[in-house]
Write a protein that holds these residues in place. Sequence first.
Motif, PDB file in Angstrom:
ATOM      1  N   VAL A 109      34.050  35.371  45.439  1.00 14.87           N
ATOM      2  CA  VAL A 109      35.195  35.964  46.149  1.00 14.87           C
ATOM      3  C   VAL A 109      36.208  36.435  45.114  1.00 14.87           C
ATOM      4  O   VAL A 109      36.581  35.682  44.203  1.00 14.87           O
ATOM      5  CB  VAL A 109      35.866  34.948  47.095  1.00 14.87           C
ATOM      6  N   GLN A 110      36.638  37.691  45.262  1.00 11.71           N
ATOM      7  CA  GLN A 110      37.707  38.229  44.418  1.00 11.71           C
ATOM      8  C   GLN A 110      38.903  38.543  45.303  1.00 11.71           C
ATOM      9  O   GLN A 110      38.755  39.195  46.344  1.00 11.71           O
ATOM     10  CB  GLN A 110      37.255  39.497  43.691  1.00 11.71           C
ATOM     11  N   ALA A 111      40.104  38.079  44.893  1.00 10.59           N
ATOM     12  CA  ALA A 111      41.317  38.258  45.699  1.00 10.59           C
ATOM     13  C   ALA A 111      42.393  38.942  44.868  1.00 10.59           C
ATOM     14  O   ALA A 111      42.631  38.568  43.715  1.00 10.59           O
ATOM     15  CB  ALA A 111      41.829  36.918  46.204  1.00 10.59           C
ATOM     16  N   ASP A 112      43.046  39.964  45.460  1.00 13.86           N
ATOM     17  CA  ASP A 112      44.129  40.659  44.760  1.00 13.86           C
ATOM     18  C   ASP A 112      45.404  39.830  44.740  1.00 13.86           C
ATOM     19  O   ASP A 112      46.168  39.879  43.774  1.00 13.86           O
ATOM     20  CB  ASP A 112      44.414  42.008  45.431  1.00 13.86           C
ATOM     21  N   ASP A 113      45.679  39.093  45.814  1.00 15.44           N
ATOM     22  CA  ASP A 113      46.913  38.314  45.937  1.00 15.44           C
ATOM     23  C   ASP A 113      46.579  36.844  45.716  1.00 15.44           C
ATOM     24  O   ASP A 113      46.033  36.174  46.600  1.00 15.44           O
ATOM     25  CB  ASP A 113      47.535  38.531  47.318  1.00 15.44           C
ATOM     26  N   ALA A 114      46.929  36.332  44.536  1.00 11.83           N
ATOM     27  CA  ALA A 114      46.577  34.957  44.193  1.00 11.83           C
ATOM     28  C   ALA A 114      47.371  33.939  45.003  1.00 11.83           C
ATOM     29  O   ALA A 114      46.970  32.770  45.101  1.00 11.83           O
ATOM     30  CB  ALA A 114      46.808  34.725  42.698  1.00 11.83           C
ATOM     31  N   ALA A 115      48.499  34.353  45.613  1.00 11.20           N
ATOM     32  CA  ALA A 115      49.315  33.417  46.395  1.00 11.20           C
ATOM     33  C   ALA A 115      48.698  33.108  47.753  1.00 11.20           C
ATOM     34  O   ALA A 115      49.039  32.102  48.382  1.00 11.20           O
ATOM     35  CB  ALA A 115      50.719  33.976  46.581  1.00 11.20           C
ATOM     36  N   LEU A 116      47.796  33.980  48.238  1.00 13.21           N
ATOM     37  CA  LEU A 116      47.136  33.728  49.515  1.00 13.21           C
ATOM     38  C   LEU A 116      46.059  32.660  49.341  1.00 13.21           C
ATOM     39  O   LEU A 116      45.295  32.680  48.373  1.00 13.21           O
ATOM     40  CB  LEU A 116      46.508  35.012  50.054  1.00 13.21           C
TER      41      LEU A 116
END
Length: 364
Positions: free
Chosen positions: A199-206
């Motif tokens: 999984v790659q996520a742009d928003d690390a805070a989510l």
Amino acid sequence: MKGFCTVLSALVLVVGVMAGTAAIAQEATPTKISEPLPPQKESPAPEKAPGAPLADPPEAVVAEMTFDAGTVSRGSVIKHDFIIENRGRGPLEITRVHAACGCTVTEYDRKIEPGKTGKVTASVSTAAFSGPIHKTINVVTSDPKLSNFQLGVKAVVKSILHVQPSENQQLGLVYKGQSQERTFTISSEDGTPFEITSVQADDAALQWDIKMEEDKKSATFKVVLPADHAVGPINGRFVLATSHPKVDKLNLNLFGTIRDPLTVYPPQVVYSGLNRNYVNEHPEDINLNKTVTVAFEMGPELQIHNVTSSLKNLTSEVQTITPNQRYSVKLKLVPPLEIGNIDAALTIETSKGPITVPVRGKIF
């Protein structure tokens, strides 16, 4: 009488002899031979007027204007060659090919000789689509009768890994301090087991979590917006790599905006330019007055305790618009004023915390 007739006959004879002599003399005179004429130069062929039709025009023939790819798996690339035949006597030039959608890439033969065929190749990526699609390509040629035409690619895009309720979900407007969550349910439509491999996520805070079912034919992807997330846009873009043989990745998106429920408008007070002598003589000039509105968007939980300013000539008065929720702060610059730049701050003490409003301007 007889003598007169004899004389007349003699005269007639003389005249006849003279006429005959003249005729003989005329026949004996040589005819004058004319000199040969000089050779004539050929006139040049007239030039063709601008815009005149070509002597050997091309003729473009396109047997297939629209290609129907049928049902395809989402994420696949539809590639098709559109064949163009030149049945004219002159070369056919394809001067421009433009795809109406950024998902379509084209290649084409720029010149097609008479009697030959060329092609326009279209490649359509289906990664961002679901259901029926129709993508178009505009083609410009040198054929005066078919100078501009349109090609099309049709298909029905089917998601092998189906996502419910949607691959794109909205949080809408969220106030600071609120926590939200959304769930994506992923199912294998063809019954093939799969796993989420990364999984790659742009928003690390989510925050997110994955739960796979025992048969590995479905999974739940849950995303949590924490209450302490920063104010601003929510860019919840996730790329899930899978082990499914027909789907290498899934793109899931969660969008929204986080706003502080305690708002102030305008965000700064500006006195753009005031003439000192004029305002000192006209202390009621409307340009000396400003208004700041303070509100709490989540409900009637707001009280204003105090308003102060670092600018000594700035006075304030609080007025209630909606009890415990919305207020206006009336500001006034009180003469006499001094020449110079205004660089100060207004501090509004509220039950939800302090608000600082910059005050800028110039006295000249």
